[in-house]
Design an enzyme around this catalytic site. Structure first.
Site, PDB file in Angstrom:
ATOM      1  N   ALA A  96      73.757  52.149  63.287  1.00 52.75           N
ATOM      2  CA  ALA A  96      74.691  51.729  62.424  1.00 52.75           C
ATOM      3  C   ALA A  96      75.122  52.544  61.321  1.00 52.75           C
ATOM      4  O   ALA A  96      76.040  52.530  60.428  1.00 52.75           O
ATOM      5  CB  ALA A  96      74.206  50.373  61.971  1.00 52.75           C
ATOM      6  N   ALA A  97      73.970  53.259  60.789  1.00 52.87           N
ATOM      7  CA  ALA A  97      74.050  53.978  59.438  1.00 52.87           C
ATOM      8  C   ALA A  97      75.043  55.215  59.252  1.00 52.87           C
ATOM      9  O   ALA A  97      74.904  55.906  60.397  1.00 52.87           O
ATOM     10  CB  ALA A  97      72.647  54.648  59.070  1.00 52.87           C
ATOM     11  N   GLY A 122      77.237  52.801  57.922  1.00 51.32           N
ATOM     12  CA  GLY A 122      77.630  51.635  57.950  1.00 51.32           C
ATOM     13  C   GLY A 122      79.342  51.727  57.933  1.00 51.32           C
ATOM     14  O   GLY A 122      80.000  50.780  57.718  1.00 51.32           O
ATOM     15  N   SER A 123      80.017  52.582  58.504  1.00 52.28           N
ATOM     16  CA  SER A 123      81.211  52.983  58.404  1.00 52.28           C
ATOM     17  C   SER A 123      81.853  51.743  59.513  1.00 52.28           C
ATOM     18  O   SER A 123      82.745  51.128  59.125  1.00 52.28           O
ATOM     19  CB  SER A 123      82.096  54.212  58.902  1.00 52.28           C
ATOM     20  N   ASP A 134      77.208  53.786  68.725  1.00 51.80           N
ATOM     21  CA  ASP A 134      77.902  54.892  68.150  1.00 51.80           C
ATOM     22  C   ASP A 134      76.711  55.949  68.125  1.00 51.80           C
ATOM     23  O   ASP A 134      76.157  56.087  66.935  1.00 51.80           O
ATOM     24  CB  ASP A 134      78.499  54.302  66.932  1.00 51.80           C
ATOM     25  N   CYS A 180      81.121  61.519  68.770  1.00 46.93           N
ATOM     26  CA  CYS A 180      82.128  62.357  68.080  1.00 46.93           C
ATOM     27  C   CYS A 180      81.924  63.892  68.658  1.00 46.93           C
ATOM     28  O   CYS A 180      81.916  64.749  67.713  1.00 46.93           O
ATOM     29  CB  CYS A 180      82.348  62.534  66.549  1.00 46.93           C
TER      30      CYS A 180
HETATM   31  C1  LIG Z   1      76.856  58.838  64.682  1.00 40.33           C
HETATM   32  S1  LIG Z   1      75.597  58.297  63.457  1.00 40.33           S
HETATM   33  C2  LIG Z   1      76.006  56.575  63.307  1.00 40.33           C
HETATM   34  C3  LIG Z   1      77.316  56.641  62.248  1.00 40.33           C
HETATM   35  C4  LIG Z   1      77.603  54.987  62.155  1.00 40.33           C
HETATM   36  N1  LIG Z   1      78.051  54.017  63.237  1.00 40.33           N
HETATM   37  C5  LIG Z   1      78.837  54.824  61.316  1.00 40.33           C
HETATM   38  O1  LIG Z   1      79.867  54.690  61.629  1.00 40.33           O
HETATM   39  O2  LIG Z   1      78.602  54.870  59.952  1.00 40.33           O
HETATM   40  C6  LIG Z   1      74.373  58.021  64.669  1.00 40.33           C
HETATM   41  C7  LIG Z   1      73.072  57.298  64.022  1.00 40.33           C
HETATM   42  O3  LIG Z   1      72.033  57.021  65.075  1.00 40.33           O
HETATM   43  C8  LIG Z   1      71.136  57.152  64.433  1.00 40.33           C
HETATM   44  N2  LIG Z   1      70.033  57.215  65.307  1.00 40.33           N
HETATM   45  C9  LIG Z   1      69.183  58.403  65.976  1.00 40.33           C
HETATM   46  N3  LIG Z   1      68.440  58.069  66.767  1.00 40.33           N
HETATM   47  C10 LIG Z   1      68.467  56.769  66.747  1.00 40.33           C
HETATM   48  C11 LIG Z   1      67.477  55.950  67.518  1.00 40.33           C
HETATM   49  N4  LIG Z   1      66.702  56.280  68.398  1.00 40.33           N
HETATM   50  N5  LIG Z   1      67.772  54.539  67.328  1.00 40.33           N
HETATM   51  C12 LIG Z   1      68.625  54.070  66.537  1.00 40.33           C
HETATM   52  N6  LIG Z   1      69.330  54.698  65.677  1.00 40.33           N
HETATM   53  C13 LIG Z   1      69.097  56.281  65.839  1.00 40.33           C
HETATM   54  C14 LIG Z   1      70.914  58.004  63.330  1.00 40.33           C
HETATM   55  O4  LIG Z   1      70.039  57.895  62.241  1.00 40.33           O
HETATM   56  C15 LIG Z   1      72.289  58.145  62.883  1.00 40.33           C
HETATM   57  O5  LIG Z   1      72.462  57.242  61.527  1.00 40.33           O
END
Ligand SMILES: C[S@@+](CC[C@H](N)C(=O)[O-])C[C@H]1O[C@@H](n2cnc3c(N)ncnc32)[C@H](O)[C@@H]1O
Length: 296
Positions: free
Chosen positions: A115-116, A118-119, A183, A236
């Site tokens: 989620a981070a 958070g968009s 995502d 993306c």
């Molecule tokens: C594309 S970003 C997400 C962007 C977010 N959905 C937004 O819209 O702001 C992918 C995220 O996956 C997280 N991530 C990477 N490996 C992960 C895991 N094993 N479990 C959960 N999150 C993970 C990363 O820290 C990153 O924040």
């Protein structure tokens, strides 16, 4: 733009074919920012008027009544009081679509597995009118802090933040959620227009590693879904291994996973190679992959 990375060039040529040069030209410059007005905290017309009175020129994004492209900005839109107060969120249109296609409802219990910052979580919250429940998870502690900051800034009261590896979530929440968004972390080729770092670190080995992680994430997400629930998977990027191959993996392993056709009334997209999901075209928007799956 000179891309000195053979793996990356091969992938882009393979995906875009004749449009390779056009994509490289497109990726040279950042896109004009797009903002979403946060209807949890503010009224669309009021915020539009506040920003235009400050000299910003905004044009409406056709498909979403709270999203605007910033055509001209006297200063960075992220430095306005409206941004600070959580009245707006700077967000690519492509990044809004997965949340919209999840069709969040006020009564839903939703999992946003990665989620981070958070968009999408904050948009899902907005679409739920700040009701229902969202569990917003991310594995990364620093990014989770930014997620918490954004959830607070946008006034989302229906969000619980967790920090676990997404791939183990089903151990705690099997068949629990109405909807799940994955995502996924990915090779991010679609962000080349604003993130030239991709050229430095991209290689096939990384794509394979992402693909393995994405398969584990989508599988855990699917297991977390209730019968009849929806999962939206997005990245993306444009590699087969991180998109079609991940969906194929899930469909072959789970007979009760069915692809839902994504119907959009604009032509900025095309079907993926296996006819599972869609790619958003580069141009006005950032390239994005989106697939929607139902648990039957
Ligand atoms: C594309 S970003 C997400 C962007 C977010 N959905 C937004 O819209 O702001 C992918 C995220 O996956 C997280 N991530 C990477 N490996 C992960 C895991 N094993 N479990 C959960 N999150 C993970 C990363 O820290 C990153 O924040």
């Amino acid at each position: 733009m000179d891309i000195k990375n053979n793996d990356l060039i091969k992938i882009i040529k393979n995906h875009y074919g004749d449009e390779f040069e056009k994509f490289i030209e497109w990726a040279r410059f950042p896109l004009r920012p797009i903002i979403r007005i946060n209807t949890i905290k503010a009224n669309v017309n009021d915020v539009y008027n506040r920003l235009t009175n400050k000299g910003f020129i905004l044009s409406k994004i056709n498909f979403i009544n709270f999203a605007f492209r910033v055509e001209y900005y006297p200063y960075e839109i992220g430095k306005t009081l409206e941004h600070y107060l959580g009245y707006i969120y700077v967000q690519e249109f492509s990044s809004m679509l997965p949340a919209i296609l999840l069709e969040p409802k006020e009564e839903d219990i939703i999992l946003d597995l990665c989620a981070a910052p958070g968009s999408k979580t904050t948009l899902i919250s907005q679409l739920m009118n700040n009701r229902g429940v969202i569990i917003a998870n991310d594995v990364d502690i620093d990014r989770t802090s930014i997620l918490a900051f954004n959830v607070d800034r946008m006034g989302c009261l229906n969000v619980i933040i967790t920090q676990y590896k997404g791939e183990i979530f089903h151990n705690y929440y099997e068949s629990y959620f109405d909807k799940v968004l994955v995502d996924a972390p990915c090779s991010a080729i679609g962000t080349l227009h604003k993130n030239k770092e991709v050229i430095k670190w991209f290689n096939y080995k990384k794509v394979k590693e992402f693909s393995k992680l994405q398969k584990n994430l989508i599988e855990s997400a699917f297991r977390c879904l209730k019968e009849g629930g929806y999962l939206v998977y997005s990245t993306c990027t444009i590699t087969y291994e991180e998109n079609e191959e991940v969906i194929d993996y899930l469909l072959k392993k789970y007979q009760n996973a069915k692809v839902e056709k994504i119907l959009l009334n604009f032509d900025h997209h095309y079907n993926d190679y296996l006819n599972y999901g869609i790619y958003l075209k580069f141009g006005e928007f950032e390239p994005f992959y989106i697939c929607k799956i139902r648990k039957i």
